[in-house]
Design a protein around this motif. Structure first.
Motif, PDB file in Angstrom:
ATOM      1  N   LYS A  65     -34.443 -17.488  40.537  1.00 22.40           N
ATOM      2  CA  LYS A  65     -34.122 -18.918  40.608  1.00 22.40           C
ATOM      3  C   LYS A  65     -35.288 -19.660  41.243  1.00 22.40           C
ATOM      4  O   LYS A  65     -36.167 -19.082  41.854  1.00 22.40           O
ATOM      5  N   GLY A  66     -35.253 -20.970  41.112  1.00 24.11           N
ATOM      6  CA  GLY A  66     -36.249 -21.827  41.709  1.00 24.11           C
ATOM      7  C   GLY A  66     -35.830 -23.260  41.491  1.00 24.11           C
ATOM      8  O   GLY A  66     -34.674 -23.529  41.156  1.00 24.11           O
ATOM      9  N   HIS A  67     -36.751 -24.178  41.682  1.00 27.31           N
ATOM     10  CA  HIS A  67     -36.443 -25.559  41.333  1.00 27.31           C
ATOM     11  C   HIS A  67     -37.689 -26.261  40.822  1.00 27.31           C
ATOM     12  O   HIS A  67     -38.805 -25.818  41.038  1.00 27.31           O
ATOM     13  N   CYS A  68     -37.445 -27.366  40.125  1.00 30.40           N
ATOM     14  CA  CYS A  68     -38.515 -28.136  39.510  1.00 30.40           C
ATOM     15  C   CYS A  68     -38.811 -29.351  40.368  1.00 30.40           C
ATOM     16  O   CYS A  68     -37.908 -30.123  40.689  1.00 30.40           O
ATOM     17  N   ILE A  69     -40.067 -29.523  40.757  1.00 26.12           N
ATOM     18  CA  ILE A  69     -40.428 -30.683  41.570  1.00 26.12           C
ATOM     19  C   ILE A  69     -40.873 -31.862  40.715  1.00 26.12           C
ATOM     20  O   ILE A  69     -41.293 -32.889  41.234  1.00 26.12           O
ATOM     21  N   ARG A  70     -40.733 -31.724  39.404  1.00 27.49           N
ATOM     22  CA  ARG A  70     -41.071 -32.815  38.478  1.00 27.49           C
ATOM     23  C   ARG A  70     -40.054 -33.948  38.587  1.00 27.49           C
ATOM     24  O   ARG A  70     -40.356 -35.097  38.322  1.00 27.49           O
ATOM     25  N   ARG A  76     -32.084 -35.709  30.677  1.00 28.90           N
ATOM     26  CA  ARG A  76     -33.314 -35.860  29.885  1.00 28.90           C
ATOM     27  C   ARG A  76     -34.037 -34.539  29.692  1.00 28.90           C
ATOM     28  O   ARG A  76     -35.233 -34.493  29.439  1.00 28.90           O
ATOM     29  N   GLY A  77     -33.344 -33.426  29.822  1.00 29.86           N
ATOM     30  CA  GLY A  77     -33.933 -32.120  29.533  1.00 29.86           C
ATOM     31  C   GLY A  77     -34.306 -31.303  30.749  1.00 29.86           C
ATOM     32  O   GLY A  77     -34.819 -30.202  30.613  1.00 29.86           O
ATOM     33  N   GLY A  78     -34.066 -31.811  31.951  1.00 29.37           N
ATOM     34  CA  GLY A  78     -34.363 -31.047  33.157  1.00 29.37           C
ATOM     35  C   GLY A  78     -33.345 -29.945  33.365  1.00 29.37           C
ATOM     36  O   GLY A  78     -32.254 -29.953  32.799  1.00 29.37           O
ATOM     37  N   ILE A  79     -33.664 -28.980  34.182  1.00 31.09           N
ATOM     38  CA  ILE A  79     -32.786 -27.852  34.466  1.00 31.09           C
ATOM     39  C   ILE A  79     -32.517 -27.854  35.965  1.00 31.09           C
ATOM     40  O   ILE A  79     -33.444 -27.946  36.764  1.00 31.09           O
ATOM     41  N   LYS A  80     -31.224 -27.734  36.357  1.00 32.12           N
ATOM     42  CA  LYS A  80     -30.866 -27.832  37.766  1.00 32.12           C
ATOM     43  C   LYS A  80     -31.543 -26.765  38.619  1.00 32.12           C
ATOM     44  O   LYS A  80     -32.258 -27.064  39.548  1.00 32.12           O
ATOM     45  N   ASN A  81     -31.313 -25.508  38.338  1.00 32.62           N
ATOM     46  CA  ASN A  81     -31.954 -24.399  39.050  1.00 32.62           C
ATOM     47  C   ASN A  81     -32.572 -23.469  38.030  1.00 32.62           C
ATOM     48  O   ASN A  81     -31.987 -22.453  37.672  1.00 32.62           O
ATOM     49  N   PRO A  82     -33.763 -23.785  37.548  1.00 35.97           N
ATOM     50  CA  PRO A  82     -34.353 -22.973  36.486  1.00 35.97           C
ATOM     51  C   PRO A  82     -34.717 -21.568  36.942  1.00 35.97           C
ATOM     52  O   PRO A  82     -35.105 -21.360  38.083  1.00 35.97           O
TER      53      PRO A  82
END
Length: 110
Positions: A65-70, A76-82
């Protein structure tokens, strides 16, 4: 009659198709990462846990797991915990500057 160059191009095409088929099969079986996977994106921050095996170790171990800092909203296509193998339309190759946080973290002094 085919020219030598045409024969070479056909042979190269055959080899590339075989390689592509093998890669598709490996991706379907989760044996290979998808292109543009989050683990290679500069906006992905990997999550770690302290421990691993043996349990009393003080090393940090990456988890899936991780997270996106974008900051892309999920709608709009983001992932909560990619997961590192997930993909996103906002991929940019690189590594996050956050990776040095754990590399240079002080040892536990408890």
């Amino acid at each position: 009659m085919e020219s030598r160059e045409t024969k070479l191009l056909k042979q190269e095409n055959y080899i590339l198709r075989e390689a592509l088929d093998q890669l598709k099969e490996r991706m379907e079986n989760n044996e290979a990462c998808k292109p543009k996977s989050c683990q290679y994106c500069k906006y992905f921050v990997q999550y770690y846990i302290k421990g691993g095996f043996p349990v009393h170790t003080t090393k940090y171990v990456p988890i899936d797991k991780g997270h996106c800092i974008r900051g892309v909203p999920i709608k709009r296509g983001g992932i909560k915990n990619p997961a590192p193998s997930d993909t996103c339309p906002y991929f940019e190759i690189g590594t996050s500057n956050m990776e040095n946080v754990f590399v240079n973290a002080p040892e536990n002094h408890n």
